[in-house]
Design a protein around this motif. Structure first.
Motif, mmCIF file in Angstrom:
data_model
loop_
_atom_site.group_PDB
_atom_site.id
_atom_site.type_symbol
_atom_site.label_atom_id
_atom_site.label_comp_id
_atom_site.label_asym_id
_atom_site.label_seq_id
_atom_site.Cartn_x
_atom_site.Cartn_y
_atom_site.Cartn_z
ATOM 1 N N MET A 1 31.924 -11.979 -13.121
ATOM 2 C CA MET A 1 32.286 -13.246 -13.726
ATOM 3 C C MET A 1 32.590 -13.037 -15.204
ATOM 4 N N LEU A 2 33.637 -13.704 -15.676
ATOM 5 C CA LEU A 2 34.017 -13.577 -17.073
ATOM 6 C C LEU A 2 33.100 -14.395 -17.967
ATOM 7 N N THR A 3 32.806 -13.847 -19.130
ATOM 8 C CA THR A 3 32.075 -14.610 -20.131
ATOM 9 C C THR A 3 33.085 -15.307 -21.039
ATOM 10 N N LEU A 4 32.607 -16.226 -21.842
ATOM 11 C CA LEU A 4 33.488 -16.890 -22.792
ATOM 12 C C LEU A 4 34.113 -15.869 -23.745
ATOM 13 N N GLN A 5 33.364 -14.870 -24.120
ATOM 14 C CA GLN A 5 33.894 -13.821 -25.004
ATOM 15 C C GLN A 5 35.039 -13.065 -24.325
ATOM 16 N N ASP A 6 34.915 -12.805 -23.012
ATOM 17 C CA ASP A 6 35.984 -12.149 -22.257
ATOM 18 C C ASP A 6 37.249 -13.003 -22.258
ATOM 19 N N VAL A 7 37.050 -14.291 -22.076
ATOM 20 C CA VAL A 7 38.194 -15.217 -22.056
ATOM 21 C C VAL A 7 38.864 -15.236 -23.422
ATOM 22 N N LYS A 8 38.072 -15.306 -24.477
ATOM 23 C CA LYS A 8 38.644 -15.296 -25.835
ATOM 24 C C LYS A 8 39.418 -14.008 -26.093
ATOM 25 N N ALA A 9 38.892 -12.893 -25.662
ATOM 26 C CA ALA A 9 39.582 -11.612 -25.855
ATOM 27 C C ALA A 9 40.893 -11.595 -25.084
ATOM 28 N N ALA A 10 40.882 -12.160 -23.873
ATOM 29 C CA ALA A 10 42.111 -12.219 -23.074
ATOM 30 C C ALA A 10 43.140 -13.123 -23.758
ATOM 31 N N ILE A 11 42.691 -14.223 -24.326
ATOM 32 C CA ILE A 11 43.600 -15.135 -25.023
ATOM 33 C C ILE A 11 44.245 -14.438 -26.209
ATOM 34 N N ASP A 12 43.477 -13.612 -26.901
ATOM 35 C CA ASP A 12 44.018 -12.878 -28.049
ATOM 36 C C ASP A 12 45.162 -11.942 -27.646
ATOM 37 N N ARG A 13 45.202 -11.529 -26.399
ATOM 38 C CA ARG A 13 46.258 -10.612 -25.935
ATOM 39 C C ARG A 13 47.492 -11.350 -25.411
ATOM 40 N N LEU A 14 47.444 -12.688 -25.345
ATOM 41 C CA LEU A 14 48.577 -13.456 -24.805
ATOM 42 C C LEU A 14 49.721 -13.516 -25.807
ATOM 43 N N SER A 15 50.923 -13.643 -25.261
ATOM 44 C CA SER A 15 52.097 -13.846 -26.104
ATOM 45 C C SER A 15 52.100 -15.292 -26.608
ATOM 46 N N PRO A 16 52.894 -15.589 -27.633
ATOM 47 C CA PRO A 16 52.969 -16.980 -28.111
ATOM 48 C C PRO A 16 53.361 -17.958 -26.990
ATOM 49 N N GLN A 17 54.295 -17.563 -26.135
ATOM 50 C CA GLN A 17 54.710 -18.432 -25.028
ATOM 51 C C GLN A 17 53.556 -18.656 -24.057
ATOM 52 N N GLU A 18 52.819 -17.603 -23.753
ATOM 53 C CA GLU A 18 51.679 -17.739 -22.841
ATOM 54 C C GLU A 18 50.590 -18.627 -23.450
ATOM 55 N N ARG A 19 50.383 -18.531 -24.775
ATOM 56 C CA ARG A 19 49.399 -19.391 -25.426
ATOM 57 C C ARG A 19 49.842 -20.855 -25.367
ATOM 58 N N ARG A 20 51.149 -21.109 -25.535
ATOM 59 C CA ARG A 20 51.658 -22.485 -25.409
ATOM 60 C C ARG A 20 51.421 -23.017 -24.002
ATOM 61 N N GLU A 21 51.690 -22.176 -23.003
ATOM 62 C CA GLU A 21 51.467 -22.586 -21.618
ATOM 63 C C GLU A 21 49.986 -22.858 -21.366
ATOM 64 N N LEU A 22 49.125 -22.024 -21.911
ATOM 65 C CA LEU A 22 47.687 -22.225 -21.760
ATOM 66 C C LEU A 22 47.255 -23.525 -22.428
ATOM 67 N N ARG A 23 47.787 -23.780 -23.616
ATOM 68 C CA ARG A 23 47.452 -25.008 -24.333
ATOM 69 C C ARG A 23 47.879 -26.234 -23.525
ATOM 70 N N GLU A 24 49.085 -26.201 -22.956
ATOM 71 C CA GLU A 24 49.554 -27.309 -22.127
ATOM 72 C C GLU A 24 48.652 -27.487 -20.905
ATOM 73 N N TYR A 25 48.268 -26.388 -20.284
ATOM 74 C CA TYR A 25 47.392 -26.440 -19.119
ATOM 75 C C TYR A 25 46.052 -27.083 -19.484
ATOM 76 N N LEU A 26 45.473 -26.653 -20.600
ATOM 77 C CA LEU A 26 44.189 -27.208 -21.016
ATOM 78 C C LEU A 26 44.307 -28.686 -21.366
ATOM 79 N N ASP A 27 45.402 -29.055 -22.019
ATOM 80 C CA ASP A 27 45.624 -30.471 -22.341
ATOM 81 C C ASP A 27 45.727 -31.311 -21.082
ATOM 82 N N GLN A 28 46.434 -30.797 -20.075
ATOM 83 C CA GLN A 28 46.572 -31.524 -18.817
ATOM 84 C C GLN A 28 45.219 -31.677 -18.135
ATOM 85 N N ARG A 29 44.429 -30.624 -18.126
ATOM 86 C CA ARG A 29 43.087 -30.689 -17.513
ATOM 87 C C ARG A 29 42.214 -31.696 -18.228
#
Length: 86
Positions: A1-29
């Motif tokens: 299972m991923l920890t919050l730190q793992d998720v943050k590290a994965a987010i740091d590796r995302l491209s700007p477009q992927e971060r925008r998509e993630l932000r939209e996904y989180l906003d929708q949720r």
């Protein structure tokens, strides 16, 4: 299972477009959770049924049948660019 730190590290590796998509996904949720918070499953189902009734309003049975047929007739897989990369 991923920890919050793992998720943050994965987010740091995302491209700007992927971060925008993630932000939209989180906003929708967040919007969906806010809208349905405090509702029982029965209330959510009742509201969903009301929305379906409104969608069907004004359509003939023939139109509903055509819509159903179109949704069930053909499924096309989305194009996957990775499938063609070396």
């Amino acid at each position: 299972m991923l920890t919050l730190q793992d998720v943050k590290a994965a987010i740091d590796r995302l491209s700007p477009q992927e971060r925008r998509e993630l932000r939209e996904y989180l906003d929708q949720r967040e919007s969906a959770e806010h809208f349905t918070s405090g509702m029982t499953p029965q209330e959510r189902a009742r509201r969903l049924n009301e929305a379906f009734d409104q969608l069907r309003e004004g359509l003939t049975q023939q139109q509903l049948d055509e819509i159903t047929e179109a949704m069930n007739s053909e499924y096309i897989e989305p194009f996957d660019e990775d499938e063609w990369k070396d």
